[in-house]
Design an enzyme around this catalytic site. Structure first.
Site, PDB file in Angstrom:
ATOM      1  N   ARG A 188     -23.154  34.306  92.664  1.00 44.54           N
ATOM      2  CA  ARG A 188     -23.922  34.170  91.431  1.00 44.54           C
ATOM      3  C   ARG A 188     -25.288  33.563  91.749  1.00 44.54           C
ATOM      4  O   ARG A 188     -25.358  32.464  92.302  1.00 44.54           O
ATOM      5  CB  ARG A 188     -23.167  33.279  90.458  1.00 44.54           C
ATOM      6  CG  ARG A 188     -23.724  33.292  89.043  1.00 44.54           C
ATOM      7  CD  ARG A 188     -23.040  32.235  88.208  1.00 44.54           C
ATOM      8  NE  ARG A 188     -21.645  32.578  87.942  1.00 44.54           N
ATOM      9  CZ  ARG A 188     -21.238  33.177  86.821  1.00 44.54           C
ATOM     10  NH1 ARG A 188     -22.100  33.459  85.868  1.00 44.54           N
ATOM     11  NH2 ARG A 188     -19.970  33.451  86.639  1.00 44.54           N
ATOM     12  N   ARG A 221     -22.701  36.592  83.807  1.00 45.92           N
ATOM     13  CA  ARG A 221     -21.406  37.022  84.309  1.00 45.92           C
ATOM     14  C   ARG A 221     -21.353  38.552  84.433  1.00 45.92           C
ATOM     15  O   ARG A 221     -20.824  39.094  85.400  1.00 45.92           O
ATOM     16  CB  ARG A 221     -20.311  36.526  83.361  1.00 45.92           C
ATOM     17  CG  ARG A 221     -18.953  36.530  83.959  1.00 45.92           C
ATOM     18  CD  ARG A 221     -17.974  35.740  83.103  1.00 45.92           C
ATOM     19  NE  ARG A 221     -16.688  36.403  83.123  1.00 45.92           N
ATOM     20  CZ  ARG A 221     -16.344  37.407  82.345  1.00 45.92           C
ATOM     21  NH1 ARG A 221     -17.190  37.851  81.455  1.00 45.92           N
ATOM     22  NH2 ARG A 221     -15.166  37.965  82.442  1.00 45.92           N
ATOM     23  N   ASN A 265     -20.931  43.224  91.953  1.00 44.82           N
ATOM     24  CA  ASN A 265     -19.733  43.325  92.781  1.00 44.82           C
ATOM     25  C   ASN A 265     -19.011  44.641  92.581  1.00 44.82           C
ATOM     26  O   ASN A 265     -18.419  45.175  93.522  1.00 44.82           O
ATOM     27  CB  ASN A 265     -18.818  42.127  92.538  1.00 44.82           C
ATOM     28  CG  ASN A 265     -19.309  40.926  93.318  1.00 44.82           C
ATOM     29  OD1 ASN A 265     -19.453  40.993  94.535  1.00 44.82           O
ATOM     30  ND2 ASN A 265     -19.631  39.852  92.626  1.00 44.82           N
ATOM     31  N   GLN A 315     -16.935  50.257  98.857  1.00 39.32           N
ATOM     32  CA  GLN A 315     -15.989  49.904  99.919  1.00 39.32           C
ATOM     33  C   GLN A 315     -14.626  50.571  99.686  1.00 39.32           C
ATOM     34  O   GLN A 315     -13.973  51.007 100.636  1.00 39.32           O
ATOM     35  CB  GLN A 315     -15.871  48.383 100.043  1.00 39.32           C
ATOM     36  CG  GLN A 315     -17.210  47.790 100.523  1.00 39.32           C
ATOM     37  CD  GLN A 315     -17.142  46.315 100.867  1.00 39.32           C
ATOM     38  OE1 GLN A 315     -16.108  45.683 100.716  1.00 39.32           O
ATOM     39  NE2 GLN A 315     -18.257  45.764 101.317  1.00 39.32           N
ATOM     40  N   VAL A 320     -11.131  38.662  99.463  1.00 36.05           N
ATOM     41  CA  VAL A 320     -11.413  37.223  99.386  1.00 36.05           C
ATOM     42  C   VAL A 320     -12.635  36.981  98.501  1.00 36.05           C
ATOM     43  O   VAL A 320     -12.693  36.016  97.746  1.00 36.05           O
ATOM     44  CB  VAL A 320     -11.652  36.643 100.804  1.00 36.05           C
ATOM     45  CG1 VAL A 320     -12.069  35.184 100.748  1.00 36.05           C
ATOM     46  CG2 VAL A 320     -10.404  36.813 101.669  1.00 36.05           C
ATOM     47  N   GLY A 321     -13.627  37.871  98.601  1.00 31.55           N
ATOM     48  CA  GLY A 321     -14.883  37.713  97.855  1.00 31.55           C
ATOM     49  C   GLY A 321     -14.629  37.687  96.358  1.00 31.55           C
ATOM     50  O   GLY A 321     -13.866  38.493  95.839  1.00 31.55           O
ATOM     51  N   ASP A 325      -5.022  28.814  96.580  1.00 32.54           N
ATOM     52  CA  ASP A 325      -4.485  28.084  95.436  1.00 32.54           C
ATOM     53  C   ASP A 325      -3.052  27.620  95.744  1.00 32.54           C
ATOM     54  O   ASP A 325      -2.667  26.492  95.440  1.00 32.54           O
ATOM     55  CB  ASP A 325      -4.495  28.973  94.194  1.00 32.54           C
ATOM     56  CG  ASP A 325      -5.860  29.619  93.984  1.00 32.54           C
ATOM     57  OD1 ASP A 325      -6.758  28.937  93.479  1.00 32.54           O
ATOM     58  OD2 ASP A 325      -6.020  30.795  94.363  1.00 32.54           O
ATOM     59  N   HIS A 348      -7.386  34.238  90.748  1.00 31.35           N
ATOM     60  CA  HIS A 348      -7.956  33.221  91.633  1.00 31.35           C
ATOM     61  C   HIS A 348      -9.182  32.634  90.936  1.00 31.35           C
ATOM     62  O   HIS A 348     -10.311  33.057  91.154  1.00 31.35           O
ATOM     63  CB  HIS A 348      -8.346  33.813  92.985  1.00 31.35           C
ATOM     64  CG  HIS A 348      -9.148  32.847  93.832  1.00 31.35           C
ATOM     65  ND1 HIS A 348      -8.627  31.657  94.260  1.00 31.35           N
ATOM     66  CD2 HIS A 348     -10.420  32.879  94.277  1.00 31.35           C
ATOM     67  CE1 HIS A 348      -9.550  30.999  94.955  1.00 31.35           C
ATOM     68  NE2 HIS A 348     -10.651  31.724  94.980  1.00 31.35           N
TER      69      HIS A 348
HETATM   70  P1  NDP Z   1     -18.898  32.755 101.972  1.00 34.82           P
HETATM   71  O1  NDP Z   1     -18.470  33.322 103.250  1.00 34.82           O
HETATM   72  O2  NDP Z   1     -18.858  31.289 101.796  1.00 34.82           O
HETATM   73  O3  NDP Z   1     -18.069  33.397 100.760  1.00 34.82           O
HETATM   74  C1  NDP Z   1     -17.826  34.767 100.672  1.00 34.82           C
HETATM   75  C2  NDP Z   1     -17.061  35.083  99.438  1.00 34.82           C
HETATM   76  O4  NDP Z   1     -15.798  34.462  99.462  1.00 34.82           O
HETATM   77  C3  NDP Z   1     -17.728  34.653  98.159  1.00 34.82           C
HETATM   78  O5  NDP Z   1     -17.588  35.674  97.197  1.00 34.82           O
HETATM   79  C4  NDP Z   1     -16.911  33.459  97.757  1.00 34.82           C
HETATM   80  O6  NDP Z   1     -16.843  33.285  96.376  1.00 34.82           O
HETATM   81  C5  NDP Z   1     -15.554  33.860  98.231  1.00 34.82           C
HETATM   82  N1  NDP Z   1     -14.564  32.776  98.267  1.00 34.82           N
HETATM   83  C6  NDP Z   1     -13.275  32.882  97.893  1.00 34.82           C
HETATM   84  N2  NDP Z   1     -12.637  31.742  98.012  1.00 34.82           N
HETATM   85  C7  NDP Z   1     -13.518  30.861  98.464  1.00 34.82           C
HETATM   86  C8  NDP Z   1     -13.448  29.487  98.767  1.00 34.82           C
HETATM   87  N3  NDP Z   1     -12.360  28.773  98.619  1.00 34.82           N
HETATM   88  N4  NDP Z   1     -14.539  28.889  99.234  1.00 34.82           N
HETATM   89  C9  NDP Z   1     -15.652  29.564  99.393  1.00 34.82           C
HETATM   90  N5  NDP Z   1     -15.779  30.857  99.093  1.00 34.82           N
HETATM   91  C10 NDP Z   1     -14.740  31.504  98.628  1.00 34.82           C
HETATM   92  O7  NDP Z   1     -20.344  33.273 101.589  1.00 34.82           O
HETATM   93  P2  NDP Z   1     -21.632  33.443 102.488  1.00 34.82           P
HETATM   94  O8  NDP Z   1     -22.738  33.651 101.522  1.00 34.82           O
HETATM   95  O9  NDP Z   1     -21.725  32.436 103.557  1.00 34.82           O
HETATM   96  O10 NDP Z   1     -21.342  34.801 103.231  1.00 34.82           O
HETATM   97  C11 NDP Z   1     -21.206  36.003 102.578  1.00 34.82           C
HETATM   98  C12 NDP Z   1     -21.675  37.072 103.522  1.00 34.82           C
HETATM   99  O11 NDP Z   1     -21.360  38.286 102.897  1.00 34.82           O
HETATM  100  C13 NDP Z   1     -23.172  37.032 103.780  1.00 34.82           C
HETATM  101  O12 NDP Z   1     -23.369  37.046 105.164  1.00 34.82           O
HETATM  102  C14 NDP Z   1     -23.696  38.288 103.103  1.00 34.82           C
HETATM  103  O13 NDP Z   1     -24.722  38.901 103.835  1.00 34.82           O
HETATM  104  C15 NDP Z   1     -22.480  39.136 103.056  1.00 34.82           C
HETATM  105  N6  NDP Z   1     -22.436  40.036 101.931  1.00 34.82           N
HETATM  106  C16 NDP Z   1     -21.926  41.239 102.180  1.00 34.82           C
HETATM  107  C17 NDP Z   1     -21.851  42.165 101.210  1.00 34.82           C
HETATM  108  C18 NDP Z   1     -21.282  43.479 101.571  1.00 34.82           C
HETATM  109  O14 NDP Z   1     -20.399  43.527 102.385  1.00 34.82           O
HETATM  110  N7  NDP Z   1     -21.707  44.549 100.976  1.00 34.82           N
HETATM  111  C19 NDP Z   1     -22.354  41.918  99.857  1.00 34.82           C
HETATM  112  C20 NDP Z   1     -22.819  40.600  99.679  1.00 34.82           C
HETATM  113  C21 NDP Z   1     -22.841  39.709 100.697  1.00 34.82           C
HETATM  114  P3  NDP Z   1     -17.897  32.413  95.524  1.00 34.82           P
HETATM  115  O15 NDP Z   1     -19.134  33.284  95.406  1.00 34.82           O
HETATM  116  O16 NDP Z   1     -17.192  32.218  94.226  1.00 34.82           O
HETATM  117  O17 NDP Z   1     -18.118  31.157  96.289  1.00 34.82           O
END
Ligand code: NDP
Length: 327
Positions: free
Chosen positions: A94, A100, A107, A114, A131-132, A161, A189
């Protein structure tokens, strides 16, 4: 020795990716006798691709005996080619001023693409873990975008969780986490998830009787587990990436290698269990055996639990409605 398996990880240069890849490559996810090929996806952005190169340099430098191949990708159509496991970690966070609906739309686009790519190029037995966030809805979108793959291959991560709930019950009862059986988390989640220890036992004793405190359940336990992610961000200044990665490892390991009859929680497409509509990706108690999960059916749901289950379902249905027009 075993034939290598292909494991795709998206968002591979992110925080969770950094806590995850080394453990997959060391054999913690699929076993110490299972060689792996990592197929890593990052956005085409130059900075992200460069960061991914750096992570791969470190993976090389670990000289993991089980890591027999590694590729960097910017297109899911190549990243998911023949994959046996796909951990979909990357998602659109976000941003400032983002509604939202914008988040869901961004996403939906990612997970539609994907899902389609998995549909076209992945192994027909691919095990997908999303996970995302919003993880359940993203998994639903990917599943709906992959009509030629079995719906049951698409799952969302509720395991963090589940693990958080285990650790809170362990602290409350003064017993080791490993002794706690039959705990589960229902639903989304998100803070609406319903962590449920009504069926849990420790050394054959009912956890519910040991705790015997509904006030603690409703006003301490559930909010603590539900808001744990925010509490960690507040304390650490960064999100709970290591515990999220750990939960992803637990989820995939148990799905692939089995749980020996023990319950774990997975977000899986409902087949109508507990009145949850078909295809809603919902946290349920499951056991895993021979690479398949099986939902525990027939558990009694009391009024308090039904109310909590309805609330988390309502949130999921809302998310689903929010992306309906994008599918
Ligand atoms: P993170 O690796 O910290 O998080 C990735 C995702 O996991 C987020 O959606 C996050 O949700 C989610 N998540 C689920 N559970 C948890 C938790 N307990 N704690 C933290 N996160 C959680 O994010 P980064 O920004 O470090 O890395 C994301 C990577 O993904 C980047 O390198 C980016 O370039 C890439 N990316 C790839 C995309 C693609 O494949 N097309 C699209 C967008 C990004 P939340 O947002 O709620 O924290």
């Amino acid at each position: 020795s075993k034939k290598p398996v292909r494991v795709a990880v998206t968002g591979a240069a992110g925080q969770i990716g950094y806590a995850l890849l080394f453990r997959i490559a060391s054999g913690e996810m699929l076993g110490k006798d299972q060689p792996v090929i990592l197929q890593l996806l990052e956005i085409p952005d130059e900075k992200a691709q460069k960061a991914l190169t750096g992570v791969m340099m470190e993976l090389q430098d670990c000289a993991f005996p089980l890591l027999v191949g590694m590729e960097a990708h910017s297109d899911p159509m190549t990243a998911f080619k023949d994959v046996d496991y796909a951990l979909l970690v990357g998602a659109r966070p976000r941003g400032p001023g983002m509604e939202r609906a914008d988040l869901l739309a961004a996403n939906a686009q990612i997970f539609t693409a994907q899902g389609k790519a998995l549909d076209k190029v992945a192994s027909r037995n691919v095990k997908v873990l999303v996970v995302g966030n919003p993880a359940n809805t993203n998994a639903y979108i990917a599943m709906k975008s992959a009509p030629s793959l079995p719906a049951k291959n698409f799952t969302a991560m509720l395991r963090l969780d589940h693990n958080r709930a285990l650790s809170q019950v362990a602290a409350k009862t003064g017993k080791p986490v490993a002794a706690i059986k039959k705990l589960t988390v229902w639903g989304n989640h998100s803070p609406t998830m319903y962590a449920d220890y009504r069926f849990a036992t420790i050394d054959g004793q009912d956890v519910k009787d040991m705790i015997n405190d509904q006030e603690w359940n409703a006003n301490v336990f559930l909010p603590t587990v539900g808001k744990r992610g925010a509490a960690i961000i507040d304390a650490r200044g960064l999100s709970s990436a290591a515990s999220a990665a750990n939960a992803a490892i637990d989820h995939m390991r148990d799905w692939a290698l089995g749980t020996n009859g023990e319950w774990v929680t997975m977000g899986v497409p409902s087949q109508g269990w507990y009145g949850i509509p078909q295809d809603v990706i919902f946290g349920f108690p499951v056991t895993c055996e021979n690479g398949e999960y099986k939902v525990i059916e027939g558990l009694p749901i009391d009024a308090f639990s039904q109310e909590r289950i309805n609330k988390t379902l309502e949130e999921l249905e809302g998310e689903k409605d929010g992306v309906k027009h994008l599918l």
